[in-house]
Design a protein around this motif. Sequence first.
Motif, PDB file in Angstrom:
ATOM      1  N   THR A   1      71.858  20.029  44.321  1.00  0.00           N
ATOM      2  CA  THR A   1      71.414  19.013  45.280  1.00  0.00           C
ATOM      3  C   THR A   1      72.089  19.229  46.634  1.00  0.00           C
ATOM      4  OG1 THR A   1      71.205  17.398  43.475  1.00  0.00           O
ATOM      5  CG2 THR A   1      71.221  16.536  45.716  1.00  0.00           C
ATOM      6  N   ILE A   2      71.323  19.120  47.700  1.00  0.00           N
ATOM      7  CA  ILE A   2      71.891  19.181  49.051  1.00  0.00           C
ATOM      8  C   ILE A   2      72.633  17.879  49.312  1.00  0.00           C
ATOM      9  CG2 ILE A   2      71.359  19.366  51.511  1.00  0.00           C
ATOM     10  CD1 ILE A   2      68.789  20.862  50.698  1.00  0.00           C
ATOM     11  N   THR A   3      73.893  17.970  49.707  1.00  0.00           N
ATOM     12  CA  THR A   3      74.716  16.765  49.850  1.00  0.00           C
ATOM     13  C   THR A   3      75.316  16.594  51.241  1.00  0.00           C
ATOM     14  OG1 THR A   3      76.618  17.971  48.955  1.00  0.00           O
ATOM     15  CG2 THR A   3      75.301  16.688  47.394  1.00  0.00           C
ATOM     16  N   THR A   4      74.845  17.352  52.217  1.00  0.00           N
ATOM     17  CA  THR A   4      75.325  17.181  53.589  1.00  0.00           C
ATOM     18  C   THR A   4      74.131  16.991  54.522  1.00  0.00           C
ATOM     19  OG1 THR A   4      75.278  19.545  54.173  1.00  0.00           O
ATOM     20  CG2 THR A   4      77.293  18.686  53.122  1.00  0.00           C
ATOM     21  N   PRO A   5      74.263  16.138  55.536  1.00  0.00           N
ATOM     22  CA  PRO A   5      73.160  15.947  56.480  1.00  0.00           C
ATOM     23  C   PRO A   5      72.731  17.240  57.160  1.00  0.00           C
ATOM     24  CG  PRO A   5      74.767  14.183  56.710  1.00  0.00           C
ATOM     25  CD  PRO A   5      75.377  15.198  55.788  1.00  0.00           C
ATOM     26  N   ASP A   6      73.687  18.083  57.559  1.00  0.00           N
ATOM     27  CA  ASP A   6      73.331  19.331  58.233  1.00  0.00           C
ATOM     28  C   ASP A   6      72.536  20.245  57.302  1.00  0.00           C
ATOM     29  OD1 ASP A   6      74.523  18.558  60.580  1.00  0.00           O
ATOM     30  OD2 ASP A   6      76.378  19.683  60.243  1.00  0.00           O
ATOM     31  N   GLY A   7      72.939  20.308  56.047  1.00  0.00           N
ATOM     32  CA  GLY A   7      72.211  21.126  55.083  1.00  0.00           C
ATOM     33  C   GLY A   7      70.806  20.599  54.858  1.00  0.00           C
ATOM     34  N   PHE A   8      70.670  19.276  54.817  1.00  0.00           N
ATOM     35  CA  PHE A   8      69.349  18.690  54.605  1.00  0.00           C
ATOM     36  C   PHE A   8      68.454  18.901  55.826  1.00  0.00           C
ATOM     37  CE2 PHE A   8      66.358  15.074  54.286  1.00  0.00           C
ATOM     38  CZ  PHE A   8      65.808  15.381  53.046  1.00  0.00           C
ATOM     39  N   LEU A   9      69.015  18.772  57.016  1.00  0.00           N
ATOM     40  CA  LEU A   9      68.213  18.992  58.227  1.00  0.00           C
ATOM     41  C   LEU A   9      67.763  20.450  58.325  1.00  0.00           C
ATOM     42  CD1 LEU A   9      70.158  16.816  60.824  1.00  0.00           C
ATOM     43  CD2 LEU A   9      67.924  16.348  59.833  1.00  0.00           C
ATOM     44  N   ALA A  10      68.598  21.362  57.858  1.00  0.00           N
ATOM     45  CA  ALA A  10      68.199  22.774  57.832  1.00  0.00           C
ATOM     46  C   ALA A  10      67.025  22.966  56.866  1.00  0.00           C
ATOM     47  CB  ALA A  10      69.380  23.649  57.428  1.00  0.00           C
ATOM     48  N   ALA A  11      67.070  22.248  55.731  1.00  0.00           N
ATOM     49  CA  ALA A  11      65.964  22.331  54.768  1.00  0.00           C
ATOM     50  C   ALA A  11      64.676  21.765  55.372  1.00  0.00           C
ATOM     51  CB  ALA A  11      66.326  21.575  53.489  1.00  0.00           C
ATOM     52  N   LEU A  12      64.803  20.696  56.153  1.00  0.00           N
ATOM     53  CA  LEU A  12      63.623  20.123  56.797  1.00  0.00           C
ATOM     54  C   LEU A  12      63.035  21.087  57.825  1.00  0.00           C
ATOM     55  CD1 LEU A  12      64.507  16.352  57.371  1.00  0.00           C
ATOM     56  CD2 LEU A  12      63.441  17.455  55.396  1.00  0.00           C
ATOM     57  N   GLU A  13      63.882  21.828  58.485  1.00  0.00           N
ATOM     58  CA  GLU A  13      63.393  22.825  59.443  1.00  0.00           C
ATOM     59  C   GLU A  13      62.585  23.896  58.721  1.00  0.00           C
ATOM     60  OE1 GLU A  13      62.256  24.207  62.828  1.00  0.00           O
ATOM     61  OE2 GLU A  13      63.524  22.415  62.676  1.00  0.00           O
ATOM     62  N   ASP A  14      63.027  24.252  57.514  1.00  0.00           N
ATOM     63  CA  ASP A  14      62.268  25.210  56.703  1.00  0.00           C
ATOM     64  C   ASP A  14      60.895  24.638  56.337  1.00  0.00           C
ATOM     65  OD1 ASP A  14      64.261  27.106  56.736  1.00  0.00           O
ATOM     66  OD2 ASP A  14      65.132  26.487  54.817  1.00  0.00           O
ATOM     67  N   VAL A  15      60.857  23.344  56.036  1.00  0.00           N
ATOM     68  CA  VAL A  15      59.586  22.703  55.689  1.00  0.00           C
ATOM     69  C   VAL A  15      58.633  22.758  56.877  1.00  0.00           C
ATOM     70  CG1 VAL A  15      58.469  20.545  54.994  1.00  0.00           C
ATOM     71  CG2 VAL A  15      60.689  21.164  54.018  1.00  0.00           C
ATOM     72  N   ARG A  16      59.147  22.451  58.055  1.00  0.00           N
ATOM     73  CA  ARG A  16      58.291  22.489  59.255  1.00  0.00           C
ATOM     74  C   ARG A  16      57.789  23.902  59.523  1.00  0.00           C
ATOM     75  NH1 ARG A  16      63.099  19.413  61.490  1.00  0.00           N
ATOM     76  NH2 ARG A  16      62.631  17.217  61.027  1.00  0.00           N
TER      77      ARG A  16
END
Length: 264
Positions: A181-196
């Motif tokens: 599980t991604i547990t840091t905001p920066d890591g999650f925002l990087a994942a969202l960038e991949d989605v975009r």
Amino acid sequence: MPTSSASTTDSTKPSAGGGVQSLERAFDLLERMADAGGEVGLSELSATSGLPLPTIHRLMRTLVACGYVRQQPNRRYALGPRLIRLGESASRLLGTWARPYLARLVEETGETANMALLDGDEIVYVAQVPSKHSMRMFTEVGRRVLPHSTGVGKALLAGVPDDDVRALLSRTGMPAATEKTITTPDGFLAALEDVRRTGYAVDDNEQEIGVRCLAVSVPESPTAAAISISGPAGRVTEAATDKIVPVLQQIALELSQALASSGT
């Protein structure tokens, strides 16, 4: 009396779209309240809607009387409890409308198909069609989860500004469902960038070990919605992803068009 007649005429005045202007304005105010987090002051509504304060006050007074809005002790206005029943019924109907599309998704991919909405800070599953495989994933309709560990959560939050995502994560926290599980905001925002960038989201053993999920948002949905497939990691491989994602995107588009046409 002239005053009463003028008021009645104004309240039932047709809008440019052929509807009743006062109704359109009332629903617009409810939407603006929801966008603002559910509670606003009259001056805020006036600034964002462009309507004069006396008009807003009259509309809010009616909504309060009907139970769709409540006035707080601080004189601000909040969405009222009667909206909950409407929202729950609408969610059930949305799931019903989506089922034929989810069934096609199962038919074409072989995996369990889900539909989920972003409800406040949580993801809620509103529909599911299970895979025909004996080994399949099952998520209870009505289940609520935090968005950071799910494919549908990523798909939905990819359309939200980063600052708003950070604010959401600060409210919910980011507990680990698994070691992946991604547990840091920066890591999650990087994942969202991949989605975009790619147009789809992946939950790779992040909600449950051994399970992979692929998800896409439903474009132009009347409420933020996403559809997904989930299955054992041994079946939902990288090679399978290349075949499944175009199917997901096409069915999401068709579902979007169906929802749009049902509202006209």
